[in-house]
Design a protein around this motif. Structure first.
Motif, short mmCIF file in Angstrom:
data_model
loop_
_atom_site.label_atom_id
_atom_site.label_comp_id
_atom_site.label_asym_id
_atom_site.label_seq_id
_atom_site.Cartn_x
_atom_site.Cartn_y
_atom_site.Cartn_z
N TRP A 153 -4.37 6.43 -13.85
CA TRP A 153 -4.76 5.51 -12.78
C TRP A 153 -3.70 5.43 -11.69
O TRP A 153 -4.01 5.25 -10.51
N MET A 154 -2.44 5.58 -12.07
CA MET A 154 -1.38 5.66 -11.06
C MET A 154 -1.60 6.87 -10.17
O MET A 154 -1.49 6.80 -8.94
N THR A 155 -1.91 8.00 -10.80
CA THR A 155 -2.12 9.24 -10.06
C THR A 155 -3.35 9.15 -9.17
O THR A 155 -3.34 9.61 -8.02
N ARG A 156 -4.41 8.55 -9.68
CA ARG A 156 -5.63 8.39 -8.89
C ARG A 156 -5.34 7.59 -7.61
O ARG A 156 -5.74 7.99 -6.51
N GLY A 170 -4.92 7.18 -1.99
CA GLY A 170 -4.46 6.31 -0.92
C GLY A 170 -5.48 5.27 -0.51
O GLY A 170 -5.37 4.67 0.56
N SER A 171 -6.47 5.03 -1.38
CA SER A 171 -7.55 4.10 -1.04
C SER A 171 -7.92 3.24 -2.25
O SER A 171 -7.97 3.75 -3.37
N PRO A 172 -8.21 1.97 -2.04
CA PRO A 172 -8.65 1.10 -3.14
C PRO A 172 -9.92 1.59 -3.82
O PRO A 172 -10.20 1.20 -4.96
N ALA A 173 -10.69 2.43 -3.15
CA ALA A 173 -11.92 2.95 -3.74
C ALA A 173 -11.65 3.70 -5.04
O ALA A 173 -12.52 3.77 -5.92
N ALA A 174 -10.44 4.25 -5.16
CA ALA A 174 -10.09 5.01 -6.37
C ALA A 174 -9.80 4.11 -7.55
O ALA A 174 -9.64 4.59 -8.67
N CYS A 175 -9.73 2.80 -7.32
CA CYS A 175 -9.24 1.87 -8.33
C CYS A 175 -10.31 0.98 -8.95
O CYS A 175 -10.00 -0.09 -9.49
N ASN A 176 -11.54 1.41 -8.90
CA ASN A 176 -12.63 0.60 -9.46
C ASN A 176 -12.71 0.82 -10.97
O ASN A 176 -13.59 1.51 -11.48
N THR A 177 -11.80 0.21 -11.68
CA THR A 177 -11.78 0.34 -13.13
C THR A 177 -12.97 -0.34 -13.78
O THR A 177 -13.32 -0.05 -14.93
N TRP A 178 -13.62 -1.24 -13.05
CA TRP A 178 -14.71 -2.04 -13.62
C TRP A 178 -16.00 -1.23 -13.76
O TRP A 178 -16.88 -1.60 -14.53
N CYS A 200 -3.17 0.80 -10.30
CA CYS A 200 -3.76 1.72 -9.32
C CYS A 200 -3.57 1.20 -7.90
O CYS A 200 -3.20 1.95 -6.99
N PHE A 201 -3.81 -0.10 -7.69
CA PHE A 201 -3.57 -0.71 -6.37
C PHE A 201 -2.11 -0.51 -5.96
O PHE A 201 -1.80 -0.23 -4.80
N LEU A 230 6.90 -2.39 -9.04
CA LEU A 230 6.69 -3.64 -9.76
C LEU A 230 6.13 -4.72 -8.83
O LEU A 230 5.17 -5.41 -9.18
N VAL A 231 6.75 -4.90 -7.67
CA VAL A 231 6.25 -5.90 -6.72
C VAL A 231 4.81 -5.58 -6.32
O VAL A 231 3.96 -6.47 -6.24
N ALA A 232 4.54 -4.29 -6.07
CA ALA A 232 3.20 -3.89 -5.65
C ALA A 232 2.17 -4.14 -6.74
O ALA A 232 1.00 -4.43 -6.45
N HIS A 233 2.59 -4.02 -8.01
CA HIS A 233 1.67 -4.31 -9.12
C HIS A 233 1.33 -5.80 -9.15
O HIS A 233 0.16 -6.18 -9.27
N GLU A 234 2.36 -6.64 -9.04
CA GLU A 234 2.10 -8.08 -9.02
C GLU A 234 1.22 -8.44 -7.82
O GLU A 234 0.34 -9.29 -7.93
N TYR A 235 1.47 -7.79 -6.71
CA TYR A 235 0.65 -8.03 -5.52
C TYR A 235 -0.79 -7.59 -5.80
O TYR A 235 -1.76 -8.20 -5.30
N GLY A 236 -0.95 -6.56 -6.61
CA GLY A 236 -2.30 -6.11 -6.98
C GLY A 236 -3.09 -7.20 -7.68
O GLY A 236 -4.30 -7.34 -7.49
#
Length: 289
Positions: A265-268, A273-281, A216-217, A172-178
């Motif tokens: 997206w959590m699994t990705r 282990g990289s933000p590159a996997a999180c480009n939802t845009w 994802c972040f 939860l904290v990590a999501h808000e930090y995202g």
């Protein structure tokens, strides 16, 4: 031994803030079986329209081609938030503070590698719901990130005190930090600009991309905690499966994505282990439904 899981903490955005809902937020499991009138002057209007279109495209690149995606894999920052005994508000506060310090260390490295300016979010821990510069505390929410003061507001609820779940709380904290990452990397500069001129359905689609990216972040950071006693693979798999089955509950407008989409997206993020996997845009509409 029973364990209450707060892994279901969900997040939605409104007026510059993101908050986490406690809706359907607990589930008892066993450690052994974790399953948001001008005059018409033709010629200048055409020029302005083209300029606005060009500016919009440039702005969109802040989300689709942000330099944070090129920062590489997360390094292990040796995060050890410690134990989280039941019933101790002081221990809970220490835990939240230590997790935030870990996130500061991890993300500051990523921003440095991406050659982007970094600033820490503020952390405010509350034992009752408070108003923020972004507005009133949302009913049922247990965490809020407000972009106006760049603060994560974490509410310590009685339920969490009775049955704390370290992995779920950290997620939860990590999501808000995202969301803070989206703010300071300027991804949200595009998001809020686009949202202001979007239709209702387009706003929901934009919201899903923002929320799924923050999740994802969060998972990217969670991948660095593998192997710790309170962050087992079994508990992570349980958490992902919970979101797959329940993540969309409480969001009838589908502004967070369907349960399987959230889990994907959590699994990705976790596996990469990289933000590159999180480009939802840049992802397809189907991948962010």
């Amino acid at each position: 031994m029973a364990l209450t899981v707060a892994a279901s903490s969900q997040v939605f955005v409104m007026a510059g803030s993101a908050s986490a809902s406690t809706s359907a937020s607990t589930a008892a499991v066993s450690r052994q079986a974790l399953p948001a009138p001008a005059q018409a002057v033709p010629a200048p209007a055409a020029v302005n329209s083209a300029a606005q279109s060009s500016a919009a495209l440039a702005n969109k690149s802040l989300a689709t081609a942000n330099r944070i995606y090129r920062s590489g894999r997360f390094a292990d920052v040796n995060c050890r938030p410690g134990s989280l005994p039941r019933g101790s508000t002081a221990a809970y506060k220490r835990f939240l503070t230590r997790v935030t310090t870990c996130l500061n260390n991890a993300w500051s490295r990523q921003f440095r590698k991406a050659r982007l300016p970094f600033s820490k979010p503020r952390l405010r821990i509350v034992t009752r719901k408070v108003n923020t510069p972004c507005g009133k505390w949302n009913a049922g929410a247990e965490a809020v990130y407000c972009s106006a003061d760049r603060t994560m507001y974490m509410w310590i609820s009685k339920t969490q005190l009775r049955q704390p779940f370290p992995l779920g709380i950290t997620r939860l904290v990590a999501h808000e930090y995202g969301h803070h990452v989206q703010q300071i990397s300027k991804i949200w500069s595009y998001y809020w600009t686009a949202r202001a001129r979007a239709s209702k359905s387009q706003q929901l689609a934009l919201s899903r991309r923002s929320e799924l990216q923050a999740e994802c972040f969060s998972a990217v950071f969670m991948s660095t905690l593998q192997g710790q006693p309170d962050f087992t693979d079994r508990e992570w798999d349980y958490t992902v499966d919970w979101f797959r089955k329940n993540g969309a509950k409480g969001w009838p407008q589908n502004d967070h994505g369907r349960g399987p989409t959230q889990a994907n997206w959590m699994t990705r993020g976790f596996n990469s282990g990289s933000p590159a996997a999180c480009n939802t845009w840049k992802a397809s509409a189907r991948a962010t439904l």
